[in-house]
Design a protein around this motif. Sequence first.
Motif, PDB file in Angstrom:
ATOM      1  N   MET A 101       0.788  14.152  16.041  1.00  0.00           N
ATOM      2  CA  MET A 101       0.516  12.886  15.353  1.00  0.00           C
ATOM      3  C   MET A 101       1.193  11.728  16.083  1.00  0.00           C
ATOM      4  SD  MET A 101       1.426  11.841  11.409  1.00  0.00           S
ATOM      5  CE  MET A 101       1.083  10.190  10.810  1.00  0.00           C
ATOM      6  N   LYS A 102       0.475  10.622  16.257  1.00  0.00           N
ATOM      7  CA  LYS A 102       1.017   9.455  16.917  1.00  0.00           C
ATOM      8  C   LYS A 102       2.129   8.851  16.073  1.00  0.00           C
ATOM      9  CE  LYS A 102      -3.196   8.019  19.343  1.00  0.00           C
ATOM     10  NZ  LYS A 102      -4.167   6.903  19.511  1.00  0.00           N
ATOM     11  N   SER A 103       3.127   8.270  16.755  1.00  0.00           N
ATOM     12  CA  SER A 103       4.177   7.577  16.019  1.00  0.00           C
ATOM     13  C   SER A 103       3.576   6.318  15.379  1.00  0.00           C
ATOM     14  CB  SER A 103       5.323   7.205  16.957  1.00  0.00           C
ATOM     15  OG  SER A 103       4.861   6.345  17.977  1.00  0.00           O
ATOM     16  N   LEU A 104       4.103   5.943  14.232  1.00  0.00           N
ATOM     17  CA  LEU A 104       3.566   4.807  13.488  1.00  0.00           C
ATOM     18  C   LEU A 104       4.150   3.495  13.995  1.00  0.00           C
ATOM     19  CD1 LEU A 104       3.621   6.229   9.849  1.00  0.00           C
ATOM     20  CD2 LEU A 104       1.599   5.596  11.159  1.00  0.00           C
ATOM     21  N   ASP A 105       3.286   2.507  14.151  1.00  0.00           N
ATOM     22  CA  ASP A 105       3.734   1.176  14.540  1.00  0.00           C
ATOM     23  C   ASP A 105       4.146   0.354  13.322  1.00  0.00           C
ATOM     24  OD1 ASP A 105       3.110   1.441  17.372  1.00  0.00           O
ATOM     25  OD2 ASP A 105       1.011   1.386  16.750  1.00  0.00           O
ATOM     26  N   VAL A 106       3.342   0.431  12.257  1.00  0.00           N
ATOM     27  CA  VAL A 106       3.542  -0.440  11.095  1.00  0.00           C
ATOM     28  C   VAL A 106       3.441   0.341   9.791  1.00  0.00           C
ATOM     29  CG1 VAL A 106       2.607  -2.382   9.770  1.00  0.00           C
ATOM     30  CG2 VAL A 106       2.632  -2.477  12.267  1.00  0.00           C
ATOM     31  N   SER A 107       4.385   0.111   8.907  1.00  0.00           N
ATOM     32  CA  SER A 107       4.313   0.599   7.532  1.00  0.00           C
ATOM     33  C   SER A 107       4.241  -0.620   6.622  1.00  0.00           C
ATOM     34  CB  SER A 107       5.544   1.430   7.161  1.00  0.00           C
ATOM     35  OG  SER A 107       5.613   2.615   7.912  1.00  0.00           O
ATOM     36  N   LEU A 108       3.146  -0.740   5.873  1.00  0.00           N
ATOM     37  CA  LEU A 108       2.962  -1.853   4.948  1.00  0.00           C
ATOM     38  C   LEU A 108       3.196  -1.364   3.527  1.00  0.00           C
ATOM     39  CD1 LEU A 108       2.128  -4.707   4.155  1.00  0.00           C
ATOM     40  CD2 LEU A 108      -0.266  -3.965   4.273  1.00  0.00           C
ATOM     41  N   VAL A 109       4.227  -1.881   2.883  1.00  0.00           N
ATOM     42  CA  VAL A 109       4.542  -1.530   1.498  1.00  0.00           C
ATOM     43  C   VAL A 109       3.817  -2.506   0.577  1.00  0.00           C
ATOM     44  CG1 VAL A 109       6.372  -1.293  -0.220  1.00  0.00           C
ATOM     45  CG2 VAL A 109       6.792  -0.619   2.171  1.00  0.00           C
ATOM     46  N   LEU A 110       3.108  -1.960  -0.401  1.00  0.00           N
ATOM     47  CA  LEU A 110       2.436  -2.796  -1.395  1.00  0.00           C
ATOM     48  C   LEU A 110       3.060  -2.542  -2.763  1.00  0.00           C
ATOM     49  CD1 LEU A 110      -1.310  -2.498  -0.317  1.00  0.00           C
ATOM     50  CD2 LEU A 110       0.316  -4.337   0.193  1.00  0.00           C
ATOM     51  N   PRO A 111       4.028  -3.383  -3.175  1.00  0.00           N
ATOM     52  CA  PRO A 111       4.616  -3.235  -4.505  1.00  0.00           C
ATOM     53  C   PRO A 111       3.600  -3.643  -5.565  1.00  0.00           C
ATOM     54  CG  PRO A 111       5.487  -5.191  -3.415  1.00  0.00           C
ATOM     55  CD  PRO A 111       4.627  -4.490  -2.414  1.00  0.00           C
ATOM     56  N   CYS A 112       3.418  -2.794  -6.556  1.00  0.00           N
ATOM     57  CA  CYS A 112       2.370  -3.027  -7.556  1.00  0.00           C
ATOM     58  C   CYS A 112       2.933  -3.050  -8.972  1.00  0.00           C
ATOM     59  CB  CYS A 112       1.308  -1.929  -7.480  1.00  0.00           C
ATOM     60  SG  CYS A 112       0.451  -1.807  -5.897  1.00  0.00           S
ATOM     61  N   PHE A 113       2.567  -4.070  -9.723  1.00  0.00           N
ATOM     62  CA  PHE A 113       2.852  -4.120 -11.156  1.00  0.00           C
ATOM     63  C   PHE A 113       1.739  -4.921 -11.827  1.00  0.00           C
ATOM     64  CE2 PHE A 113       4.790  -6.115 -14.940  1.00  0.00           C
ATOM     65  CZ  PHE A 113       5.046  -4.945 -15.657  1.00  0.00           C
ATOM     66  N   ASN A 114       0.888  -4.216 -12.538  1.00  0.00           N
ATOM     67  CA  ASN A 114      -0.252  -4.837 -13.233  1.00  0.00           C
ATOM     68  C   ASN A 114      -1.117  -5.656 -12.271  1.00  0.00           C
ATOM     69  OD1 ASN A 114       0.786  -3.679 -15.550  1.00  0.00           O
ATOM     70  ND2 ASN A 114       1.625  -5.586 -16.368  1.00  0.00           N
ATOM     71  N   GLU A 115      -1.625  -4.992 -11.247  1.00  0.00           N
ATOM     72  CA  GLU A 115      -2.398  -5.653 -10.198  1.00  0.00           C
ATOM     73  C   GLU A 115      -3.911  -5.452 -10.329  1.00  0.00           C
ATOM     74  OE1 GLU A 115      -0.716  -7.515  -8.322  1.00  0.00           O
ATOM     75  OE2 GLU A 115       1.322  -6.715  -8.479  1.00  0.00           O
ATOM     76  N   ALA A 116      -4.369  -4.923 -11.466  1.00  0.00           N
ATOM     77  CA  ALA A 116      -5.771  -4.518 -11.592  1.00  0.00           C
ATOM     78  C   ALA A 116      -6.758  -5.661 -11.341  1.00  0.00           C
ATOM     79  CB  ALA A 116      -6.015  -3.912 -12.974  1.00  0.00           C
ATOM     80  N   GLU A 117      -6.376  -6.883 -11.695  1.00  0.00           N
ATOM     81  CA  GLU A 117      -7.300  -8.015 -11.575  1.00  0.00           C
ATOM     82  C   GLU A 117      -7.717  -8.291 -10.128  1.00  0.00           C
ATOM     83  OE1 GLU A 117      -6.080 -10.955 -15.219  1.00  0.00           O
ATOM     84  OE2 GLU A 117      -4.608 -10.676 -13.625  1.00  0.00           O
ATOM     85  N   LYS A 170       7.737   1.639  12.961  1.00  0.00           N
ATOM     86  CA  LYS A 170       8.773   0.876  13.652  1.00  0.00           C
ATOM     87  C   LYS A 170       8.942  -0.491  12.996  1.00  0.00           C
ATOM     88  CE  LYS A 170       7.488   3.110  18.001  1.00  0.00           C
ATOM     89  NZ  LYS A 170       6.833   2.894  19.321  1.00  0.00           N
ATOM     90  N   ILE A 171       7.820  -1.025  12.523  1.00  0.00           N
ATOM     91  CA  ILE A 171       7.817  -2.268  11.763  1.00  0.00           C
ATOM     92  C   ILE A 171       7.519  -1.912  10.313  1.00  0.00           C
ATOM     93  CG2 ILE A 171       6.606  -4.457  11.369  1.00  0.00           C
ATOM     94  CD1 ILE A 171       5.896  -4.439  14.374  1.00  0.00           C
ATOM     95  N   VAL A 172       8.298  -2.460   9.397  1.00  0.00           N
ATOM     96  CA  VAL A 172       8.050  -2.207   7.981  1.00  0.00           C
ATOM     97  C   VAL A 172       8.148  -3.531   7.237  1.00  0.00           C
ATOM     98  CG1 VAL A 172      10.486  -1.686   7.516  1.00  0.00           C
ATOM     99  CG2 VAL A 172       8.728  -0.862   5.943  1.00  0.00           C
ATOM    100  N   GLY A 173       7.273  -3.698   6.254  1.00  0.00           N
ATOM    101  CA  GLY A 173       7.317  -4.934   5.485  1.00  0.00           C
ATOM    102  C   GLY A 173       6.459  -4.829   4.252  1.00  0.00           C
ATOM    103  N   PHE A 174       6.404  -5.920   3.513  1.00  0.00           N
ATOM    104  CA  PHE A 174       5.631  -5.916   2.273  1.00  0.00           C
ATOM    105  C   PHE A 174       4.957  -7.261   2.073  1.00  0.00           C
ATOM    106  CE2 PHE A 174       9.682  -7.753   1.187  1.00  0.00           C
ATOM    107  CZ  PHE A 174       9.430  -8.672   0.174  1.00  0.00           C
ATOM    108  N   ILE A 175       3.860  -7.235   1.333  1.00  0.00           N
ATOM    109  CA  ILE A 175       3.173  -8.450   0.920  1.00  0.00           C
ATOM    110  C   ILE A 175       2.775  -8.284  -0.540  1.00  0.00           C
ATOM    111  CG2 ILE A 175       2.309  -8.891   3.250  1.00  0.00           C
ATOM    112  CD1 ILE A 175      -0.447  -7.984   2.352  1.00  0.00           C
ATOM    113  N   ASP A 176       2.472  -9.403  -1.199  1.00  0.00           N
ATOM    114  CA  ASP A 176       2.002  -9.344  -2.577  1.00  0.00           C
ATOM    115  C   ASP A 176       0.524  -8.983  -2.593  1.00  0.00           C
ATOM    116  OD1 ASP A 176       4.458  -9.983  -3.662  1.00  0.00           O
ATOM    117  OD2 ASP A 176       4.074 -12.142  -3.638  1.00  0.00           O
TER     118      ASP A 176
END
Length: 237
Positions: A1-17, A91-97
């Motif tokens: 398996m290739k090493s990962l460049d980016v991990s994108l975290v998506l924090p979720c709380f009542n996001e259904a809309e 290697k890069i990790v972050g989050f967005i809304d």
Amino acid sequence: MKSLDVSLVLPCFNEAETFSDSIQKIITVLDHTNLVWEIIFVDDCSKDSTRRLINNALKKYSSNKFKFISHHKNQGRGQTVIDGILEAKGKIVGFIDVDLEVSEEYLPSFFKALEKGYDSAIAWRIYDFTIAGFFRWFSSKGYTLIRKIILGLPYKDTEAGYKFFNRSKILAVIKKCRYKGWFWDTEIMARIYKARLKTIEIPVIFIRRQDKTSTVRLIPDSIKYLKNLINFRLNYE
């Protein structure tokens, strides 16, 4: 398996809309990069159909590029992001809304900043001119001024839900974090500043979505932030 460049975290709380539309847009942008990526969904005990929608997405895209962490009780925005970062392998990790009030189109700019050698890249929100946008802008400017006075941080915007880090550098920093709620955004930037990590602020347009229910309570949340700010300064190590 290739090493990962980016991990994108998506924090979720009542996001259904906004969830389904946002996920498709995010995946489209990620697929147009030359990076090996993963998405980590972290649901903070949503009360709507968010968990079901996450499970639907996992089935729809049927890929090892997706992970799902589910909290059995609400733990707060900060802990939700931390749990995702600890699970990340990129290697890069972050989050967005998830609501994408700051567009997914900015993602490549943040990735490039980390690839160029920055330790962290954070969004600096520029607000659309509406009545609702004005009050968010005014509140943000007031908090920025108070934060600079109390903590001396040079950043224009510590609260934006759009932050990316060099994972190897940020792991030691988040171990020191004590706040689990929304104030975590300020805390992590204060600790990044103290650790002398190289940070770039990237200007982004913030467009308030009218098709979603805001969880922000301007006055009570502002009072809570101020209390946390003072308490953090008194105990800052």
